[in-house]
Design a protein around this motif. Structure first.
Motif, PDB file in Angstrom:
ATOM      1  N   GLY A 239       0.327  -8.816  10.915  1.00 45.62           N
ATOM      2  CA  GLY A 239       0.725  -7.651  10.115  1.00 45.62           C
ATOM      3  C   GLY A 239       0.237  -7.741   8.643  1.00 45.62           C
ATOM      4  O   GLY A 239      -0.419  -6.677   8.190  1.00 45.62           O
TER       5      GLY A 239
ATOM      6  N   ASP B 275      -5.980  -1.569   7.620  1.00 48.91           N
ATOM      7  CA  ASP B 275      -5.262  -0.299   7.797  1.00 48.91           C
ATOM      8  C   ASP B 275      -3.776  -0.804   8.471  1.00 48.91           C
ATOM      9  O   ASP B 275      -3.680  -1.225   9.473  1.00 48.91           O
ATOM     10  CB  ASP B 275      -5.898   0.845   8.706  1.00 48.91           C
ATOM     11  CG  ASP B 275      -5.175   2.295   8.303  1.00 48.91           C
ATOM     12  OD1 ASP B 275      -3.865   2.145   7.878  1.00 48.91           O
ATOM     13  OD2 ASP B 275      -5.549   3.301   8.485  1.00 48.91           O
ATOM     14  N   TRP B 276      -2.751  -0.102   8.058  1.00 48.82           N
ATOM     15  CA  TRP B 276      -1.567  -0.371   8.420  1.00 48.82           C
ATOM     16  C   TRP B 276      -1.329   0.148   9.845  1.00 48.82           C
ATOM     17  O   TRP B 276      -0.607  -0.241  10.464  1.00 48.82           O
ATOM     18  CB  TRP B 276      -0.395   0.239   7.447  1.00 48.82           C
ATOM     19  CG  TRP B 276      -0.272   1.714   7.556  1.00 48.82           C
ATOM     20  CD1 TRP B 276      -0.871   2.365   6.447  1.00 48.82           C
ATOM     21  CD2 TRP B 276       0.372   2.808   8.353  1.00 48.82           C
ATOM     22  NE1 TRP B 276      -0.568   3.765   6.743  1.00 48.82           N
ATOM     23  CE2 TRP B 276       0.229   3.633   7.821  1.00 48.82           C
ATOM     24  CE3 TRP B 276       1.161   2.397   9.555  1.00 48.82           C
ATOM     25  CZ2 TRP B 276       0.617   5.179   8.470  1.00 48.82           C
ATOM     26  CZ3 TRP B 276       1.692   3.781  10.054  1.00 48.82           C
ATOM     27  CH2 TRP B 276       1.499   4.997   9.477  1.00 48.82           C
ATOM     28  N   ARG B 277      -1.958   1.206  10.031  1.00 48.03           N
ATOM     29  CA  ARG B 277      -2.067   1.656  11.526  1.00 48.03           C
ATOM     30  C   ARG B 277      -2.459   0.796  12.505  1.00 48.03           C
ATOM     31  O   ARG B 277      -2.347   0.916  13.936  1.00 48.03           O
ATOM     32  CB  ARG B 277      -2.657   3.146  11.774  1.00 48.03           C
ATOM     33  CG  ARG B 277      -2.292   4.014  10.860  1.00 48.03           C
ATOM     34  CD  ARG B 277      -3.164   5.470  10.853  1.00 48.03           C
ATOM     35  NE  ARG B 277      -2.136   6.566   9.896  1.00 48.03           N
ATOM     36  CZ  ARG B 277      -1.393   7.391  10.403  1.00 48.03           C
ATOM     37  NH1 ARG B 277      -0.984   7.255  11.570  1.00 48.03           N
ATOM     38  NH2 ARG B 277      -0.968   8.529   9.333  1.00 48.03           N
TER      39      ARG B 277
ATOM     40  N   LYS C 209       3.952   0.167   3.022  1.00 43.20           N
ATOM     41  CA  LYS C 209       2.838   1.045   3.051  1.00 43.20           C
ATOM     42  C   LYS C 209       3.151   2.503   3.872  1.00 43.20           C
ATOM     43  O   LYS C 209       2.851   3.622   3.482  1.00 43.20           O
ATOM     44  CB  LYS C 209       1.807   0.341   3.901  1.00 43.20           C
ATOM     45  CG  LYS C 209       1.082  -0.573   3.240  1.00 43.20           C
ATOM     46  CD  LYS C 209       0.084   0.116   2.105  1.00 43.20           C
ATOM     47  CE  LYS C 209      -0.670  -1.437   1.706  1.00 43.20           C
ATOM     48  NZ  LYS C 209      -1.777  -0.875   0.764  1.00 43.20           N
TER      49      LYS C 209
ATOM     50  N   VAL D  77      -2.340  -5.005   7.176  1.00 40.16           N
ATOM     51  CA  VAL D  77      -1.813  -4.067   5.764  1.00 40.16           C
ATOM     52  C   VAL D  77      -2.669  -4.425   4.747  1.00 40.16           C
ATOM     53  O   VAL D  77      -3.080  -3.647   3.949  1.00 40.16           O
ATOM     54  CB  VAL D  77      -0.366  -4.443   5.512  1.00 40.16           C
ATOM     55  CG1 VAL D  77       0.245  -3.708   4.305  1.00 40.16           C
ATOM     56  CG2 VAL D  77       0.444  -3.779   6.831  1.00 40.16           C
ATOM     57  N   ASP D  78      -3.199  -5.606   4.447  1.00 37.12           N
ATOM     58  CA  ASP D  78      -3.863  -6.039   3.267  1.00 37.12           C
ATOM     59  C   ASP D  78      -5.258  -5.744   3.164  1.00 37.12           C
ATOM     60  O   ASP D  78      -5.996  -5.171   2.334  1.00 37.12           O
ATOM     61  CB  ASP D  78      -3.548  -7.392   2.959  1.00 37.12           C
ATOM     62  CG  ASP D  78      -1.991  -7.718   2.219  1.00 37.12           C
ATOM     63  OD1 ASP D  78      -1.479  -6.573   2.060  1.00 37.12           O
ATOM     64  OD2 ASP D  78      -1.779  -8.876   2.459  1.00 37.12           O
TER      65      ASP D  78
ATOM     66  N   ALA E 260       4.760  -3.704   7.321  1.00 37.82           N
ATOM     67  CA  ALA E 260       3.798  -2.477   6.976  1.00 37.82           C
ATOM     68  C   ALA E 260       4.924  -1.390   6.442  1.00 37.82           C
ATOM     69  O   ALA E 260       4.363  -0.455   5.807  1.00 37.82           O
ATOM     70  CB  ALA E 260       3.175  -1.945   8.505  1.00 37.82           C
TER      71      ALA E 260
ATOM     72  N   ILE F 226      -1.445  -1.959  13.056  1.00 37.58           N
ATOM     73  CA  ILE F 226      -0.377  -2.747  13.689  1.00 37.58           C
ATOM     74  C   ILE F 226      -0.016  -2.114  14.960  1.00 37.58           C
ATOM     75  O   ILE F 226       0.679  -2.818  15.947  1.00 37.58           O
ATOM     76  CB  ILE F 226       0.823  -3.036  12.693  1.00 37.58           C
ATOM     77  CG1 ILE F 226       1.466  -1.541  12.320  1.00 37.58           C
ATOM     78  CG2 ILE F 226       0.338  -3.665  11.588  1.00 37.58           C
ATOM     79  CD1 ILE F 226       2.706  -1.510  11.715  1.00 37.58           C
TER      80      ILE F 226
END
Length: 515
Positions: free
Chosen positions: A157, A165-167, A38, A161-162, A35, A169
């Motif tokens: 991950g 949402d990166w959050r 991002k 991310v894709d 991540a 993780i």
């Protein structure tokens, strides 16, 4: 001891808690890496700055591990373990909605304080509830979580991310952590020592070793980025060395000691930890380099790179419990040697890696690597932990994990630097061999100017235009030099594993006896 603890399956429930906690802690370290791009875009920071999301965690984690030994002796295992889970939960949740980069770093530190306690205390729990002749089997199961997590991190991950949402993780840890916390409160027995632990904490020694580890890990993480001969790196190297010397002097003359250093008199403790550090360096060097090669040179995305690492996780999951069971019966020495030999073969086979490297070959290589690592994991832990007396196990566990982290950091730093050095070497070799007046060179340039520029696909033409043919030729030479460098580093890791095999031979093969 409560009634649940008297049940014959209780120790397996404790093992399940230990596996879950360790998996969560290790997964978090690896899942965050995916991540970073991002996060860099979201917070508006550069590559050097975003690295501190990893560096702050790594340094804090390595330092706080040293506190777990004292905390376990003074308060038992349940309280420090529960407190570690709470810190990890709070850190994860707040990292998830951190509004600024600085707040993110603060909560990554809090998360690392919790993460640092999960793994060494998990080892202590295994040592407490499993007899010496059962620990190989238990540690074989436990190491599935430790070794599978780095392989699954990029997959999980990459998905978040894709596609989400990166959050996520960070939020991913919250429900697992809550279940783990409740299981700890309900299942683990209250084990505060009846006789208070009388020894005082060695604060001066801790401060000195914290400075030493912090500056050392900073150098290893940032050396290549900031240049190894830069003033800031040289200063940190000096501070690390000085604090280490002062630490030794203080520990010699002080009545209080941070650790029980008599552990280093045990041959198996020293040899086992040498294997431990070499294993860590070789594993994390590969986990660092191979996804980059797959993504940047073979042009697969992060998710596909993660899938190609999955055979490693599967092989580790298969081999680790079997190796643990065998080491309980026949001792750990020969399994460690065989594992290092297989690991070396897997690395040597990557020495010939190229753009023609096939997916089946990578799958086979990862599976072979996983078998090798799986044969090492439980035996090396069994070697280190069983070399300590029961009252020394908290210290042995803390040192084992600190040395593992140092070995991993050294491996990543060395492999990144060696990759750059070997690329320059191959560039010099090409520069020496290429003759600009040679017919073959002219044929290549004519091909680039003619066939490839005019008859290539629209993608190729877009890629090459408006570059001239000489620039394209230089780009190709750079790519081939980089590929050669990857092969050299993997071959060097093969030789490192052979050294690990020699260290394994130094282990005294003690078979545990049934009571």
């Amino acid at each position: 001891m409560n009634k649940i603890a008297e049940h014959r399956l209780y120790k397996w429930l404790v093992l399940a808690i230990a596996v879950t906690a360790s998996f969560m802690a290790i997964l978090d370290i690896n899942i965050v890496i995916v991540a970073l791009p991002k996060m860099m875009s979201h917070f508006g920071v550069n590559v050097i700055t975003i690295d501190w999301v990893i560096i702050a965690y790594t340094i804090t984690y390595s330092i706080i591990i040293l506190l777990t030994s004292f905390a376990s002796k003074k308060y038992g295992l349940k309280i420090p373990f529960a407190v570690s889970i709470v810190f990890f939960l709070i850190g994860s949740a707040f990292c998830g909605f951190a509004p600024t980069y600085r707040i993110m770093i603060i909560f990554r530190i809090i998360q690392a304080v919790g993460g640092a306690g999960l793994i060494p205390i998990s080892v202590n729990l295994i040592a407490k509830y499993f007899k010496a002749q059962e620990r190989g089997t238990a540690m074989g199961v436990w190491t599935i979580g430790i070794m599978v997590a780095p392989a699954l991190g990029p997959i999980i991950g990459g998905y978040f991310v894709d596609y989400v949402d990166w959050r996520m993780i960070f939020y991913f840890n919250v429900p697992i952590g809550i279940i783990l916390f409740l299981g700890t409160l309900i299942l683990l027995e209250n084990d505060i020592p009846e006789k208070p632990f009388a020894k005082k904490f060695d604060l001066i020694g801790f401060i000195l070793v914290a400075i030493c580890l912090g500056t050392l890990l900073y150098v290893l993480n940032e050396g290549q980025t900031l240049e190894w001969d830069s003033a800031i790196i040289r200063l940190n190297e000096l501070i690390s060395a000085t604090s280490f010397i002062l630490f030794i002097v203080v520990e010699i003359f002080s009545k209080k000691h941070l650790m029980d250093y008599s552990l280093f008199k045990a041959r198996n403790f020293v040899a086992g930890n040498l294997v431990n550090m070499i294993r860590a360096g070789a594993i994390f060097s590969t986990l660092f380099l191979l996804p980059i090669f797959i993504e940047d040179l073979l042009n697969y995305n992060a998710m596909h790179a993660g899938y190609l690492m999955a055979p490693f996780a599967i092989a580790v999951a298969v081999a680790s419990p079997i190796a643990g069971k065998i080491s309980d019966k026949y001792g750990p020495k020969y399994l460690m040697f065989a594992g290092m030999l297989i690991f070396a073969i897997a690395n040597f086979s990557l020495g010939s890696i190229s753009l023609q490297t096939s997916i089946p070959f990578l799958v086979y290589n990862q599976f072979l690597r996983g078998i090798g690592v799986g044969l090492i994991n439980a035996p090396v832990m069994m070697t280190v932990i069983n070399s300590a007396k029961f009252e020394q196990i908290p210290d042995a566990s803390a040192l084992y994990n600190v040395l593992f982290q140092i070995g991993a950091s050294f491996g990543i730093a060395w492999s990144g630097e060696e990759l750059a050095v070997r690329q320059v070497y191959h560039l010099n070799q090409y520069a020496r061999d290429v003759n600009y007046n040679f017919n073959n060179f002219n044929n290549v340039i004519n091909f680039l100017r003619g066939d490839l520029m005019h008859r290539g696909s629209s993608f190729v033409r877009a890629l090459l235009h408006p570059s001239n043919s000489i620039k394209v030729f230089d780009y190709i030479i750079n790519e081939f030099s980089l590929i050669g460098a990857y092969g050299d580093v993997f071959a060097a890791l093969g030789y490192l594993c052979i050294i690990g095999g020699i260290a394994a031979i130094a282990v005294k093969n003690i078979k545990t006896k049934k009571n």
